[in-house]
Design a protein around this motif. Structure first.
Motif, short mmCIF file in Angstrom:
data_model
loop_
_atom_site.label_atom_id
_atom_site.label_comp_id
_atom_site.label_asym_id
_atom_site.label_seq_id
_atom_site.Cartn_x
_atom_site.Cartn_y
_atom_site.Cartn_z
N SER A 109 0.83 -1.21 0.00
CA SER A 109 0.00 0.00 0.00
C SER A 109 0.87 1.26 0.00
O SER A 109 0.44 2.31 -0.45
CB SER A 109 -0.95 -0.01 1.20
N TRP A 110 2.10 1.15 0.48
CA TRP A 110 3.03 2.28 0.43
C TRP A 110 3.79 2.31 -0.90
O TRP A 110 4.70 3.12 -1.08
CB TRP A 110 4.06 2.17 1.55
N GLU A 111 3.46 1.38 -1.80
CA GLU A 111 4.20 1.22 -3.04
C GLU A 111 5.68 0.97 -2.77
O GLU A 111 6.56 1.54 -3.41
CB GLU A 111 3.96 2.41 -3.98
N LEU A 112 5.91 0.13 -1.79
CA LEU A 112 7.28 -0.26 -1.43
C LEU A 112 7.40 -1.78 -1.31
O LEU A 112 8.03 -2.29 -0.40
CB LEU A 112 7.69 0.40 -0.11
N ASP A 113 6.75 -2.50 -2.21
CA ASP A 113 6.95 -3.95 -2.17
C ASP A 113 8.31 -4.26 -2.81
O ASP A 113 9.03 -3.36 -3.24
CB ASP A 113 5.80 -4.71 -2.83
N TYR A 114 8.67 -5.54 -2.87
CA TYR A 114 10.05 -5.87 -3.26
C TYR A 114 10.45 -5.32 -4.62
O TYR A 114 11.52 -4.71 -4.74
CB TYR A 114 10.28 -7.38 -3.16
N PRO A 115 9.63 -5.46 -5.68
CA PRO A 115 10.06 -4.89 -6.97
C PRO A 115 10.32 -3.39 -6.89
O PRO A 115 11.26 -2.88 -7.52
CB PRO A 115 8.88 -5.21 -7.90
N GLN A 116 9.50 -2.70 -6.08
CA GLN A 116 9.69 -1.25 -5.99
C GLN A 116 10.94 -0.90 -5.16
O GLN A 116 11.66 0.05 -5.48
CB GLN A 116 8.43 -0.60 -5.42
N LEU A 117 11.18 -1.68 -4.10
CA LEU A 117 12.41 -1.48 -3.33
C LEU A 117 13.64 -1.74 -4.20
O LEU A 117 14.64 -1.03 -4.14
CB LEU A 117 12.44 -2.43 -2.12
N LYS A 118 13.52 -2.78 -5.03
CA LYS A 118 14.62 -3.17 -5.90
C LYS A 118 14.91 -2.07 -6.93
O LYS A 118 16.06 -1.87 -7.32
CB LYS A 118 14.23 -4.47 -6.60
N ALA A 119 13.85 -1.36 -7.35
CA ALA A 119 14.06 -0.27 -8.29
C ALA A 119 14.84 0.87 -7.62
O ALA A 119 15.62 1.57 -8.26
CB ALA A 119 12.71 0.24 -8.80
N ILE A 120 14.65 1.04 -6.31
CA ILE A 120 15.38 2.07 -5.58
C ILE A 120 16.83 1.64 -5.34
O ILE A 120 17.76 2.43 -5.46
CB ILE A 120 14.69 2.35 -4.22
#
Lengths: 411, 404
Positions: A109-120
């Motif tokens: 819900s924070w748009e911080l799941d693993y794929p999004q963390l990995k993009a960072i």
């Protein structure tokens, strides 16, 4: 500063309550820079948890919190504010590890799941600890330690036969899910050292408990025997290996008990000699383990009659001198004030806390000869490191930080 | 795909106390060589056994705790040649874990100092009941005795009225050994990370007693910060004061752990509707129940007492699994008390691929047992081989040694 095993590793710590903070405490003890990201509007409930020092909770005087959060930093950040979320992303980009123990779905819900963390941060190691894990039909269900202990099969193994379960008198699965988290994170760090690859570690607190009773599950799948049956759990009697005597025996004083276990005939004979060879012990029914098991209640009653007038530590000392497995049911006060073993191994430590003054701690369990874990600081005051972390880790200028503060982002 | 520790060679010289540490390493991909005496590890004599027939390859305790290991028989106590082979194994290894009496290996000329002199990269971890030093270092223990001395037991048990005069209770499953092994892994993996950076191995002294003393949640901080001992209460946390019961009995004789009942207004509305549809808690519509604080146990309010009574009646009219699922669907973190084997019936764990199948002497078909405590996306936990038969890999491993 000493070179610790995890020196140079930075952990973005989004955890709260006990399970997550236990995982990051292990990492912090071994030198990782653990940055707790906190929010005063949704404060970690453990900051209000007893025991507290003083008259009422201040968010900084909980011993419960301080105990589980030594060696860590704390920053205040409102990640529901878009500017706060940007700061969090800067922290993540500068971190090796992200750990959280929210209910499954929060990071998404924070748009911080693993794929999004990995993009960072492409090689990020992301560890989530939730009740049921991030996959499976019931992933939205939630747990506390006692729920997990009920569901995984631990609670039913603790109790007297014919009684309701006694369960676990503390959140063993908060500790153990956290321990599993620390193990998986450090193993993943080793893999990253070799390959440059990060990963997602998905821990279910209940699963971390199911694995603690493997032989009981196999007894069912191989032999068709369930733990839910007459006579189970066996109290303090032995399950496997089935031996007797094996129990707790009341000693002199208020609620004082000693645990005694004889694992074979030689140990039984040693126990008999230590009890000064009472006539009853020569009863042929007690000569073999099978006989002692068959007449366990009578055996227990006689041993209990022997221990009842004695002091528990005296019974333990007498039996240990005879090579018999025996130990006092020690309370926390006993371990702190009377236990000579913990004292001899310098188990207790004292640190200066920002609000509570000098506070006591226990040590780091595995003692490493070259790079031992360290107690460097007590549990952090809420937000005590906000400015230094934003400046040094997130790379923000004092002007930017002041602007964020004025906008209500750092609260 | 292989585990995160797939590059490691581990030598394990462990029985009941340390065998779980070897499993944890092996299950994460390490090649674990278990060195056993000619008669086999004492854990092979622990039941339950396949079809209740004892035998070195029929112990289910051994099956579970020795996955992903190879078994090599060496008589390090009686045979100088085997001692040399053991030293040679350690010379080529990354990690040695051992759970012998303090000083026992050194007396055989196989102490950590000698082994590390020959192989400076070696990480040696000793897992012992009380550690390598101190007045209790040679004391005799067992899982029961360890849980007594370490502090867990005195926090587990019953309220007086539930079981008058009941002792502190030990939870089963050798949780003392498991806890010691978890802490050993922390030390080994931290040392491994240090070695990744510097090339240096080291020695780790891991005490089960200390591991347990630190694994009692609120018990320890209550003494450290408030100089108060908590006391045990039926199926809920030991605490400094008497607290409200959590255990509730269902219609089918099973029990549930329920707490936080009606804690917040959102979930209260859902709960109320659920109770009332079954004819319970009809008074809950009265405004006196609207205030969350009034519903909270421990406040002594009549509303809290009525809520507890209605909950008991509601649960007693339903089967435990229905209450568990119904509660969770209404945002209650409730749990049904299941036997370890009853977890097999819950499809959620199969969705996650939790249970794995193993095999061994005396079973015709593979049998299910618990699998991964953690799901690793890039380097998954994996059951590569079942527990070894005694000495199954002696020739194989010695041939590897000979070929260097």
């Amino acid at each position: 500063m000493a070179d610790l095993p995890l020196s140079g590793i930075r952990v973005c710590d989004l955890t709260w309550i006990i399970a997550g903070p236990t995982a990051t405490r292990v990492l912090a003890d071994f030198g990782a820079e653990v940055i707790r990201v906190e929010h005063a509007q949704a404060v970690d409930a453990i900051r209000l948890g007893r025991p507290i020092v003083g008259d009422g909770p201040t968010l900084n005087n909980s011993g419960f919190f301080s105990y589980f959060n030594r060696n860590k930093k704390s920053i205040l950040l409102n990640v529901r504010h878009p500017m706060g979320m940007d700061v969090l992303k800067k922290l993540i980009a500068a971190s090796d590890v992200v750990v959280e123990n929210f209910s499954s779905g929060v990071m998404e819900s924070w748009e911080l799941d693993y794929p999004q963390l990995k993009a960072i941060r492409p090689d990020i190691i992301y560890c989530s600890i939730s009740g049921f894990g991030h996959s499976g039909r019931d992933k939205a269900f939630t747990t506390w330690g006692p729920t997990a202990q009920a569901l995984c099969g631990l609670a039913i193994t603790s109790g007297l036969p014919g009684k309701m379960p006694a369960g676990w008198g503390y959140s063993y699965m908060d500790h153990t899910a956290g321990y599993a988290g620390a193990i998986a994170i450090m193993a993943a760090l080793h893999h990253r050292n070799r390959t440059g690859e990060g990963q997602h570690i998905d821990i279910s607190q209940v699963e971390a408990g199911i694995v603690l009773n493997g032989p009981a599950v196999l007894d069912y799948t191989v032999n068709g025997r369930s733990w839910r049956r007459e006579g189970m759990p066996p109290g303090n009697h032995a399950w496997e290996p089935a031996v007797a005597p094996h129990n707790t025996y009341r000693c002199a004083g208020d609620d004082r008990w000693v645990a005694i276990a004889a694992m074979n005939d030689a140990e039984w004979q040693a126990l008999v000699r230590a009890m000064d060879e009472p006539a009853w012990a020569a009863d042929p029914r007690f000569a073999t383990n099978a006989g002692r098991l068959a007449h366990q209640e009578g055996l227990d009653a006689r041993i209990a009659a022997w221990t009842a007038p004695q002091e528990d530590y005296a019974v333990m000392a007498l039996l240990q001198a005879a090579g018999v497995r025996a130990g006092v049911c020690q309370r926390a006060s006993d371990r702190f004030e009377r236990d000579p073993q913990l004292a001899a191994r310098d188990w207790w430590h004292r640190l200066e806390h920002g609000e509570m003054g000098e506070v006591d701690y226990d040590g780091v369990v595995p003692k490493l000869s070259l790079t031992p874990g360290q107690l460097r600081s007590a549990g952090p005051l809420l937000g005590q490191d906000t400015w230094s972390v934003l400046e040094e880790v997130a790379g923000m200028t004092p002007e930017e930080i002041a602007e964020h503060e004025a906008m209500g982002v750092l609260m | 795909m292989s585990g995160p520790l797939a590059d490691l060679r581990v030598i394990e010289l462990c029985d009941e106390l340390g065998q779980y540490a070897g499993k944890l390493l092996g299950d994460l991909g390490a090649d674990v060589v278990k060195v056993e005496p000619p008669g086999g590890s004492s854990a092979r004599a622990i039941g339950p056994f396949v079809k209740d027939i004892p035998g070195p390859d029929r112990s289910l305790n051994f099956w579970y705790h020795n996955t992903n290991k190879r078994s090599v028989v060496l008589d390090i106590e009686g045979d100088a040649g085997d001692r040399a082979r053991f030293a040679q194994l350690c010379a080529g290894a990354d990690v040695l874990i051992e759970d012998r009496q303090p000083g026992a290996l050194a007396a055989l000329g196989l102490g950590e100092a000698e082994l590390r002199a020959a192989n400076p990269r070696l990480i040696v971890c000793s897992i012992t009941p009380f550690g390598q030093t101190g007045p209790w270092k040679d004391h005799a223990t067992s899982d029961l005795v360890a849980l007594a001395l370490g502090g867990p037991m005195v926090m587990n048990g019953y309220d007086q009225e539930d079981a008058p005069g009941a002792p502190p209770i030990r939870g089963h499953g050798d949780q003392g050994y498991n806890t010691a092994s978890h802490h050993a892994l922390h030390g080994i993996l931290a040392a491994l990370f240090y070695r990744d950076r510097t090339g240096a191995g080291q020695y780790i002294d891991c005490s089960m007693h200390e591991a347990l003393s630190q694994t009692v949640e609120v018990g320890m901080p209550y003494w450290l910060y408030a100089r108060t001992d908590v006391f045990r209460q039926t199926a809920r946390h030991a605490a400094a004061q008497r607290t409200e019961p959590w255990l509730v009995h269902a219609k089918d004789g099973k029990d549930l752990i329920l707490f936080g009942v009606g804690r917040d207004n959102t979930s209260w509305k859902q709960l109320k509707k659920w109770y009332q549809a079954a004819g319970f808690g009809l008074q809950f519509d009265e405004p006196r129940f609207d205030e969350p604080l009034a519903r909270q146990g421990g406040t002594g309010s009549p509303e809290a007492a009525e809520l507890r009574a209605e909950t008991a009646k509601f649960v007693a009219a339903h089967d435990a699994e229905a209450i568990y699922r119904g509660g969770q669907e209404r945002d209650q973190a409730w749990g049904v008390i299941r036997a370890p084997d009853e977890t097999l019936a819950d499809p959620h764990w199969w969705d996650r691929g939790h249970f794995v199948h193993t095999t061994g002497e005396g079973v015709d078909e593979p049998v299910a047992m618990p699998g991964a405590p953690y799901l690793l996306s890039a380097t998954p936990w994996e059951l590569r081989r079942p527990a070894p038969k005694l000495g199954e890999h002696t020739a194989e491993v010695l041939a590897e040694l000979a070929s260097g």
